[in-house]
Scaffold this motif. Structure first.
Motif, PDB file in Angstrom:
ATOM      1  N   GLU A  86      24.334  17.020  29.345  1.00 47.63           N
ATOM      2  CA  GLU A  86      24.777  15.776  29.981  1.00 47.63           C
ATOM      3  C   GLU A  86      25.697  16.122  31.152  1.00 47.63           C
ATOM      4  O   GLU A  86      26.419  17.125  31.102  1.00 47.63           O
ATOM      5  CB  GLU A  86      25.569  14.897  28.997  1.00 47.63           C
ATOM      6  N   GLN A  97      21.817   6.980  31.429  1.00 45.51           N
ATOM      7  CA  GLN A  97      22.723   6.256  30.556  1.00 45.51           C
ATOM      8  C   GLN A  97      24.107   6.763  30.939  1.00 45.51           C
ATOM      9  O   GLN A  97      24.393   7.960  30.807  1.00 45.51           O
ATOM     10  CB  GLN A  97      22.399   6.589  29.087  1.00 45.51           C
ATOM     11  N   HIS A 130      23.786  10.749  30.855  1.00 49.71           N
ATOM     12  CA  HIS A 130      22.609  11.269  30.157  1.00 49.71           C
ATOM     13  C   HIS A 130      21.388  10.930  31.009  1.00 49.71           C
ATOM     14  O   HIS A 130      21.204   9.783  31.391  1.00 49.71           O
ATOM     15  CB  HIS A 130      22.369  10.567  28.810  1.00 49.71           C
ATOM     16  N   ASP A 131      20.548  11.925  31.237  1.00 47.91           N
ATOM     17  CA  ASP A 131      19.306  11.674  31.970  1.00 47.91           C
ATOM     18  C   ASP A 131      18.244  11.229  30.946  1.00 47.91           C
ATOM     19  O   ASP A 131      17.768  12.025  30.149  1.00 47.91           O
ATOM     20  CB  ASP A 131      18.857  12.966  32.668  1.00 47.91           C
ATOM     21  N   ILE A 132      17.898   9.925  30.958  1.00 53.00           N
ATOM     22  CA  ILE A 132      16.930   9.420  29.972  1.00 53.00           C
ATOM     23  C   ILE A 132      15.602   9.036  30.643  1.00 53.00           C
ATOM     24  O   ILE A 132      14.833   8.254  30.104  1.00 53.00           O
ATOM     25  CB  ILE A 132      17.505   8.234  29.162  1.00 53.00           C
TER      26      ILE A 132
END
Ligand code: ADP
Length: 368
Positions: A43, A115, A135-137
């Protein structure tokens, strides 16, 4: 007397110093541990002060936004990461002095879904800054969309033949059953749709089996020439019906270590398409090209070809150039997806080259 007092004080001072240096090295150790944790996090972590000046960024943030920590530190957040949505999450956390979490769809400076969680840092009861965890979602959301599309596609594909079957049964029950000539035609149509449902469900079962992690390949030494010969022979009637010439030019002795039944399905699906999308009196040629320690097997046809805009997506589940035409020909839109999965499982790759109106070359590459 004074001498002894001074000596005691010196001893106390020395003890104090030893304690202090132990404390400092303990703190230093803790700081290094926290830094190592933050540095290794996937993250992104950004710390800013209360004026949103960057205190530190971890390597994930450097990668996500293509920035350098050295250049970022000391600058305002918006100067470094030019995105108002993320900046407003920081502002809100600083203003409301509470944890703020938001999903953001960014188009600038990167095309991603994040996120973003912002927590204010409190020092002596007042806000001294904020820590942002990103966070890369993107992949997760992409997979969710794919799953949703898949369920919608499956439902649609199943509904179409089922609606027809229900309709024709109703017509028969409402009196058409007594009409000997027509009732036979209706039953034939019902049979066609039932066959369609049958091939759809078996293709879906094949796909889900190939996608499941437990799948085991029963690898053995497979002669690709023999396999292609057998597959072509299985299509004798269809080839004859369209007067298509099927030629297998793979020489003897082309062996791969593979699951023979799965490879049979690869040839079957590719030849089936090469016939379905071919012209009358057309040609199908299967041949081998060598590329280093790999074999490239090509199934070439002289059919209708594929428009350039469709070729990149042709191996996707349910992707068809002409949906109605594929259905008419008994296709499910899953054949090429099954081919790709099987070849992937064997550590190979698939591809296509095509010219609209002239024909297509579908190929797969497998290790020797
Ligand atoms: P299906 O053949 O059941 O429709 P596939 O996954 O096998 O599904 O193929 C997907 C689509 O790719 C077909 O609907 C067709 O539009 C195109 N296609 C596949 N093979 C060929 C080919 N040899 N020539 C032209 N188009 C093809």
């Amino acid at each position: 007397m004074q001498f002894f007092k001074n000596k005691k004080r010196i001893r106390e001072l020395n003890e104090c110093l030893t304690n202090l240096s132990a404390k400092i090295s303990e703190l230093e150790k803790q700081r290094a541990t926290v830094q190592a944790i933050i540095a290794s996090m996937v993250e992104g972590v950004v710390a800013v002060d209360k004026d949103t000046k960057i205190l530190s960024v971890n390597p994930s943030v450097e990668k996500m936004f293509e920035i350098s920590a050295k250049e970022a530190e000391g600058k305002f957040f918006l100067e470094v990461i030019r995105n108002n949505d993320i900046a407003s999450v920081i502002d809100e956390a600083l203003k409301k002095v509470e944890f703020i979490s938001r999903e953001l769809h960014l188009v600038w400076p990167v095309h991603k879904v994040f996120q973003v969680n912002a927590s204010p840092i409190l020092q002596d009861n007042s806000v001294s800054g904020c820590v942002l965890v990103i966070h890369d979602i993107t992949e997760m959301r992409k997979l969710e969309v794919m799953r949703r599309d898949f369920v919608a596609n499956v439902s649609h594909e199943l509904k179409t033949p089922l609606t027809s079957i229900k309709g024709f049964i109703e017509t028969l029950l409402e009196g058409a059953l007594d009409d000997k000539e027509n009732s036979r035609d209706f039953l034939k149509i019902i049979q066609e749709h039932a066959d369609r449902l049958d091939s759809l469900t078996s293709d879906l079962l094949d796909l889900s089996c190939l996608e499941s992690k437990e799948i085991k390949l029963e690898a053995e030494k497979v002669d690709l020439k023999i396999l292609a010969d057998e597959a072509l022979a299985g299509f004798k009637a269809q080839l004859k019906k369209k007067d298509i010439q099927g030629i297998n030019e793979i020489p003897p002795g082309v062996f791969v270590n593979a699951d023979i039944n799965k490879m049979r399905q690869v040839f079957t699906n590719l030849i089936d398409n090469a016939i379905k999308f071919n012209k009358e009196k057309g040609l199908i040629k299967i041949y081998k090209e060598e590329s280093g320690d790999k074999y490239k097997i090509v199934v070439e046809d002289s059919g209708i070809g594929i428009p350039a805009k469709d070729t990149p997506r042709i191996f996707e589940r349910f992707y068809r150039v002409d949906r109605a035409r594929s259905r008419e020909l008994g296709g499910t839109g899953l054949g090429l997806s099954i081919v790709r999965h099987i070849v992937d499982l064997h550590g190979g790759t698939v591809g296509v080259e095509s010219t609209e109106g002239l024909g297509s070359k579908f190929w797969f590459i497998l290790p020797k």
